[in-house]
Design an enzyme around this catalytic site. Structure first.
Site: not given
Length: 382
Positions: A118, A120, A124-129, A171
């Site tokens: 929450p 921000g 490390g779950l791959g937001s860019s991919a 990813d």
């Protein structure tokens, strides 16, 4: 060609990912890895617009980034914004649209992420991919490209390497296909050269992807997956670059690392090989033992790689996370590039998971209640 109702927003979501094994080695084309898609998501909503398009996310900024189309392609205000992957996804999609002779249209994108906490901070779950995959999926439906699962992966991969030239794309594959996957990366230099010479459309499905493999794996039958978050975000690109600077690719130690990583991951592939439908039990109990052994060996390899290159892959909290898991008979390792972010655990039935979690809590390691996003679409070697 698929048509859509332009009066209603197109909503596409993509799951985040976690690396299970094969980090760093997977950057080399053809080296195997294992990833999972997780049940936390990034959502992209696309609405048709006129004269200009926009990109907006409450997680990124209060003001949308404006973009339009000029003689030289897309133009936008690039001042201090984190939308590089979204822009790359739009650009590669626009190139495909033009090559297919489709009428140009504008659209607004609204992005919501469930891959952060929450405050921000990134898990490390791959937001860019995930944002790349979701953006490609939304534009695919908007223009009626009918790409299919493999086509969406390939287009998202072309967008990704336009931003991060050496990204493995594991990813991207996990966010596209879901579930547990085995992955071997394509030769990104060959892909960029093929796109520069031929354009986007001819590259999709072409021989430029040879060596790429995305194969469906099954979850371990008798092991529970747990994820711990250290609370410290890490930069994958910075860490991979640091390891690359400290690595002589012609050195025997690097060759040995790739060989040992390949042996670990191929053992894990065998342990997780999907059984034929109707097989009971789905796999022998000894396969879980092989999976645990592979994870433990991969952890030791990453520790040695960090020591050799001077890069902190296993931080103090990741070490505590993993040691607490091994103390109860489980197997654990950093997920992804390390340096912070998450560690993953495979725990056998009967292990004192509660005791491990108490150690985590004492050391400010947060147990993330994460599951695996179910498989989607077809899978095949490339």
């Amino acid at each position: 060609m698929t048509t859509v109702d332009s009066t209603r927003p197109i909503v596409a979501r993509a799951p985040g990912k976690l690396f299970v094994a094969g980090e760093y080695a997977v950057v080399s084309p053809g080296e195997p890895s294992v990833l999972i898609a997780v049940d936390r998501y990034l959502t992209v909503s696309l609405s048709e617009s006129v004269d200009a398009g926009s990109i907006h996310s409450p997680e990124y900024s209060r003001m949308p980034v404006r973009w339009t189309r000029g003689q030289d392609g897309l133009t936008l205000d690039r001042e201090h914004h984190p939308y590089d992957y979204v822009i790359a996804a739009i650009e590669v999609s626009e190139r495909l649209r033009a090559e297919r002779g489709l009428r140009p249209r504008f659209f607004d994108l609204f992005i919501e992420s469930g891959l952060d906490d929450p405050s921000g901070r990134k898990f490390g779950l791959g937001s860019s991919a995930a944002v790349t995959v979701a953006t490609i999926a939304a534009i695919d439906r908007f223009y009626g490209f009918d790409l299919g699962t493999r086509g969406r992966y390939e287009l998202a991969m072309l967008a990704t390497i336009a931003v991060a030239p050496h990204a493995s794309g594991g990813d991207v594959a996990a966010s596209t296909y879901g579930g547990w996957i085995g992955y071997r990366s394509p030769d990104r230099d060959r892909l960029r050269a093929a796109r520069a010479e031929h354009g986007v459309a001819p590259v999709l499905g072409s021989d430029a992807w040879r060596g790429t493999e995305i194969t469906r794996l099954a979850p371990p039958a008798g092991l529970d997956l747990l994820v711990g978050w250290t609370g410290h975000p890490a930069s994958t690109e910075r860490l991979v670059s640091g390891v690359s600077r400290g690595t002589d690719v012609a050195d025997g130690a690097h060759t040995g690392f790739l060989d040992a990583s390949r042996a670990c991951v191929e053992d894990l592939w065998r342990a997780l090989a999907a059984s034929p439908p109707g097989t009971t039990p789905p796999r022998a109990a000894s396969d879980d033992a092989l999976a645990l052994d592979a994870i433990r060996r991969n952890r030791r390899l990453l520790q040695a790689l960090g020591a050799r290159t001077g890069v902190t892959i296993e931080t103090d909290r990741l070490r505590i996370l993993c040691d607490a898991a091994e103390a109860i008979g489980a197997a654990a390792k950093p997920s992804g590039a390390g340096g912070g972010d998450c560690g993953i655990v495979l725990a056998p039935a009967g292990a004192d998971v509660a005791g491990m979690l108490r150690v985590w809590e004492t050391n400010d390691i947060r147990h993330l209640t994460i599951g695996v996003h179910p498989p989607e679409g077809e899978h095949h070697a490339g």
